[in-house]
Motif scaffolding. Structure first.
Motif, short mmCIF file in Angstrom:
data_model
loop_
_atom_site.label_atom_id
_atom_site.label_comp_id
_atom_site.label_asym_id
_atom_site.label_seq_id
_atom_site.Cartn_x
_atom_site.Cartn_y
_atom_site.Cartn_z
N ASN A 24 -10.21 64.00 68.20
CA ASN A 24 -8.82 63.27 67.60
C ASN A 24 -8.55 61.99 67.37
N ARG A 47 -9.40 58.51 65.99
CA ARG A 47 -8.31 56.93 65.67
C ARG A 47 -8.73 56.23 65.71
N ASP A 102 5.21 82.35 59.11
CA ASP A 102 6.66 80.75 60.06
C ASP A 102 8.05 80.45 59.54
N ILE A 119 -8.43 70.73 64.86
CA ILE A 119 -10.00 71.05 65.90
C ILE A 119 -9.34 71.47 67.33
N THR A 120 -9.91 72.24 67.87
CA THR A 120 -9.79 72.66 69.33
C THR A 120 -10.64 71.90 70.46
N ILE A 135 -3.37 83.00 65.85
CA ILE A 135 -3.50 83.43 64.36
C ILE A 135 -4.57 83.26 63.69
N SER A 153 -4.91 73.67 66.48
CA SER A 153 -5.68 75.33 65.43
C SER A 153 -5.53 76.64 65.44
N ALA A 154 -4.08 76.72 66.22
CA ALA A 154 -3.25 77.36 66.12
C ALA A 154 -4.43 78.56 66.12
N VAL A 190 6.73 73.88 62.54
CA VAL A 190 5.60 72.40 62.48
C VAL A 190 4.56 72.63 61.75
N GLY A 191 4.59 73.87 61.43
CA GLY A 191 3.13 73.96 60.53
C GLY A 191 3.51 73.72 59.14
N ILE A 222 -7.29 78.13 63.04
CA ILE A 222 -7.16 78.05 61.44
C ILE A 222 -7.41 76.73 60.18
N ALA A 251 -3.02 67.84 59.20
CA ALA A 251 -1.90 68.33 59.73
C ALA A 251 -1.26 68.33 60.88
N ASN A 302 0.69 79.13 57.90
CA ASN A 302 0.40 78.05 56.69
C ASN A 302 0.06 76.69 56.34
N HIS A 308 0.26 69.53 62.98
CA HIS A 308 -0.05 70.56 64.27
C HIS A 308 -1.38 70.83 64.59
N LYS A 311 -8.95 66.41 57.58
CA LYS A 311 -9.51 66.79 58.50
C LYS A 311 -8.95 67.62 58.70
#
Ligand code: NAD
Length: 488
Positions: A92, A96, A324, A80-81, A277, A273-274, A252-253, A22, A269, A284, A271, A77
């Motif tokens: 991620n 960091r 959501d 990402i999957t 959906i 990469s969902a 969580v969105g 997403i 965010a 969201n 959350h 950012k």
């Protein structure tokens, strides 16, 4: 020439990655909202994540993209999957750590009565340590049956994150900082985090402080979140509990996150990469938008941040909700990602009626003193833990081998299996794996040399004992700095 032009227009140059799943949809509308509100941003786009991983780059990012991120210092950012398995490291986590983004700030606030939640009075901020703990990702298989992950907690890491939490509380006029650890079990690692928390808390007498063991703390957070204000935690607990906290506000969105370092900062965010959906215009975008608002506050564009946040609160209050958070009887209109963003843009300049109107005054960027290394302690070597791969099942039998290896300086004091003492005086009921820790201590309680350990290992080699690792046992300034065996 270009830099001069940018400075003249008072623009901040930021790096943007649209991410996976997403990510591209929520980034597209987040940028639309930022520009509609007049954010003075210039954007450098980079590609990170799945496509880069699948092109054979196991880090998920190219060197050129790192250069852009490091030059601009501010990074927005999308999620990402991370491909599972296959040696891929989470980008991620690497971002960091490479950029020293030690502090992960995750505000979670309920939007009662406009978003359904069991916790109408909830407004807390989780400050998660971002660089160490089990997320050092140092893992090994050591025997047929046992793998290990090293939990690394450092004094600089603790001091930086805990001071950040108190300074954040002071800046944001919050009243209490709570610390979650499991130091009743992990007395060295979580023990250090708790100890540093107590030390630093003393410097902030106007801010209430408390410590909770993380298991009951987590239960209390899920049940009575209104009891908390700012919570500071080591990395793993913070990762898990910030998802719990965001979810119990309604979705969580809804939650955004700032990753702050001394030089750079990344906003996102909380959350992922969902992927299920993705591409359906149903995600969201609020979590990423909240991250972007934190970014605007960080770089000093507080008026724009305030305008967007009030428009967003008004949109939520108008009952214009993505799937959501959509609930019959509470929500007014179910909308897609794009339509939600259009509604926020239409509400720019307006304020919520019932939810608290926000006012942002100054940049939220905190300038903390750099960590100053302490003088070295007096370090004495008192013994060694030999970790042994042994397929036998009776600790007494292994002890016979170990006693035969004893040297003039070191003698066997105990054997444990997965931490529980099995020799001397083990229980026959204790289940044992093929991974044994054999503790050898100095015969006279005095300091030994590294050579004594090498002598011991040579003795092990001579009788074909498979040593998979050693841990030296030290005292620092006379205080023993290793845990006892369970049951010792
Ligand atoms: P996820 O957060 O992507 O999804 C969890 C659940 O929440 C799913 O049901 C999803 O549909 C829903 N959800 C998440 N965001 C939403 C939104 N904005 N709107 C509506 N519903 C939303 O977690 P996951 O499924 O465990 O992870 C998917 C991928 O994301 C994994 O590859 C993981 O590594 C990655 N991930 C990335 C980040 C990041 O980039 N910071 C963080 C967490 C997970």
């Amino acid at each position: 020439m270009q830099i001069c032009a940018i400075k003249k227009m008072n623009m901040t140059k930021i790096t943007v990655a649209r991410g996976d799943g997403i990510g591209p949809e929520i980034m597209e509308v987040t940028l639309e909202i930022l520009f509609a509100a007049g954010a003075k941003l210039q954007i450098d786009e980079i590609e990170v994540g799945e496509k880069v991983y699948l092109s054979g780059n196991t880090s998920g990012i190219t060197k050129e993209s790192w250069d852009v991120i490091r030059r601009n210092k501010i990074f927005l950012k999308a999620p990402i999957t991370t491909p599972q398995g296959g040696g891929y490291k989470s980008l991620n986590v690497s971002t960091r750590k490479f950029l020293g983004l030690y502090s992960n700030v995750r505000p979670c606030m309920s939007l009662h009565p406009f978003v359904k939640t069991k916790h109408p009075i909830m407004d807390l901020v989780i400050i998660r340590e971002n660089e160490e703990d089990l997320y050092a990702g140092i893992e090994h298989q050591q025997t047929d049956e046992v793998v290990q992950c090293l939990k690394l907690i450092s004094r600089p890491g603790c001091e930086k994150i805990i001071r950040y939490a108190f300074e954040y509380a002071k800046q944001q006029k919050r009243k209490k900082v709570t610390c979650f650890t499991k130091d009743n079990i992990m007395k060295q690692t979580d023990g250090l985090f708790h100890k540093v928390f107590d030390e630093i808390a003393e410097e902030y007498p106007d801010i209430e402080n408390e410590h909770w063991i993380v298991d009951i703390g987590a239960a209390k957070l899920a049940d009575t979140p209104e009891a908390f204000d700012v919570i500071v935690m080591p990395n793993l607990y913070g990762d898990i509990l910030s998802d719990v906290a965001a979810q119990i506000t309604g979705s969580v969105g809804l939650a955004g996150s700032a990753n702050i370092g001394e030089e750079c900062a990344m906003f996102e965010a909380i959350h992922g990469s969902a992927p299920l959906i993705a591409g359906q215009n149903i995600a969201n975008p609020s979590g990423l938008l909240q991250g972007a608002i934190m970014m605007l506050n960080h770089i000093g564009e507080t008026a724009v941040a305030e305008n967007i946040q009030n428009a967003w609160l008004k949109t939520i209050e108008d009952g214009i909700h993505t799937s959501d958070i959509f609930k019959e009887g509470i929500s007014k209109k179910r909308v897609g990602t794009k339509e939600f963003a259009k509604a926020v843009i239409a509400n720019l300049g307006l304020k919520p009626g019932l939810l608290n109107v926000v006012t942002y005054a100054n940049s939220t960027s905190l300038h903390l003193p750099s960590y100053k290394r302490k003088p070295a302690a007096k370090k004495e070597l008192l013994g060694v833990d030999l970790f042994v791969h042994w397929r036998g099942s009776h600790a007494d039998e292994l002890a016979t081998f170990m006693h035969s290896m004893a040297t003039s300086n070191l003698q066997l004091s105990m054997i444990t299996n997965r931490g529980i003492k099995v020799y001397p005086d083990g229980f026959k009921e204790t289940f044992c794996t093929d991974h044994w820790r054999c503790r050898f201590m100095s015969c006279d309680g005095q300091q030994i040399s590294n050579g004594a350990i090498i002598e011991l290992m040579s003795a092990a080699l001579a009788i074909q004992i498979d040593i998979i690792k050693t841990e030296n046992l030290y005292a620092f300034d006379g205080v023993k700095a290793y845990s006892l065996g369970q049951g010792q």
